[in-house]
Scaffold this active site. Sequence first.
Site, PDB file in Angstrom:
ATOM      1  CG  ASP A  56      -4.783 -10.155   4.033  1.00  0.00           C
ATOM      2  OD1 ASP A  56      -4.583 -10.790   3.434  1.00  0.00           O
ATOM      3  OD2 ASP A  56      -4.004  -8.769   5.201  1.00  0.00           O
TER       4      ASP A  56
ATOM      5  CG  HIS B 216      -2.034  -1.189   1.039  1.00  0.00           C
ATOM      6  ND1 HIS B 216      -2.650  -1.949   0.220  1.00  0.00           N
ATOM      7  CD2 HIS B 216      -2.105  -1.745   2.404  1.00  0.00           C
ATOM      8  CE1 HIS B 216      -3.360  -2.473   0.432  1.00  0.00           C
ATOM      9  NE2 HIS B 216      -3.000  -3.234   2.027  1.00  0.00           N
TER      10      HIS B 216
HETATM   11 ZN   LIG Z   1      -3.969  -7.451   3.510  1.00  0.00          ZN
END
Ligand SMILES: [Zn+2]
Length: 290
Positions: free
Chosen positions: A227, A114
């Site tokens: 995740d 990110h």
């Molecule tokens: Zn993630």
Amino acid sequence: MKVVYSDRYEIPLPGHIWPTTKYGLIRARLGDAAFALVEPTHASWEDLALVHTAEYLEKLRHDTLTPEDVATMELPWAAGMADGFRLMVGGTIAAAGAALADGRAAHLGGGLHHAFANHGEGFCPLNDVAVAVRVLQRDGRITRAAIVDLDVHHGNGTAMIFERDDTVFTFSMHQQLNYPFFKPAGDLDIGLENGAGDLRYNGLLGEALPRVMASNPDLIVYLAGADPYENDRLGGLRLTKAGLAERARLVLAAARAAGVPLVTVLAGGYAADVADTVDIHTGTIEAMLA
Ligand SMILES: [Zn+2]
């Protein structure tokens, strides 16, 4: 196979959902398996500047991030923390280089997808994968790379960094209705519906991997996020541990069949019980060692 790891990855993040304990727990679970442990060195500021802007790096270097910068990063930022993340970037650089030498390598860290060129976002101050690719290109060790980002969250920073770069193929498969809200287009994006399970996920992955390989990469960087797991607190997919193990086998088999070196980085994992996250990541590394 070389496995890059440092016990300095356990960066203290008081009250944060990111279990930085997972790195040491995975290393412990691997025990004395047949691999060579490599301690990373810090990525240099010059290496970081291959991806990140001078203005942003100055802020990290001199601890002058604004409250807005820190809020976007979503980390309890503390003076000197940049050094911990520079070390983790160095780990991905080292592991990527080892993969070129040995055919495959793993980093028990990294996957900070990110982070953008000019700011950090979503727990990610620096984009280790982008920096590693740029370092290997600069050093003439690769021309082309492909990124297989299977974290449950879209690899927005990586997609943006390589948006106009035909030498790097960015593939992200993620939960569509999840962070980040703004998903810049990569070369191949698959946004899954909430609750997608093993069969749906691995079926689409099996169809996508030939397209990744068709980009003719010299190196594959695999972000093996834990995740997508059904009990993850930040994910909304429903993969089981068996499904995630099958996912790893699919990626490894595709790289092997194409004869392309592969480096694995861990990326996210926020299971209610950290032991589940550790199980999933350890399974990925063990699949590489098998
Ligand atoms: Zn993630």
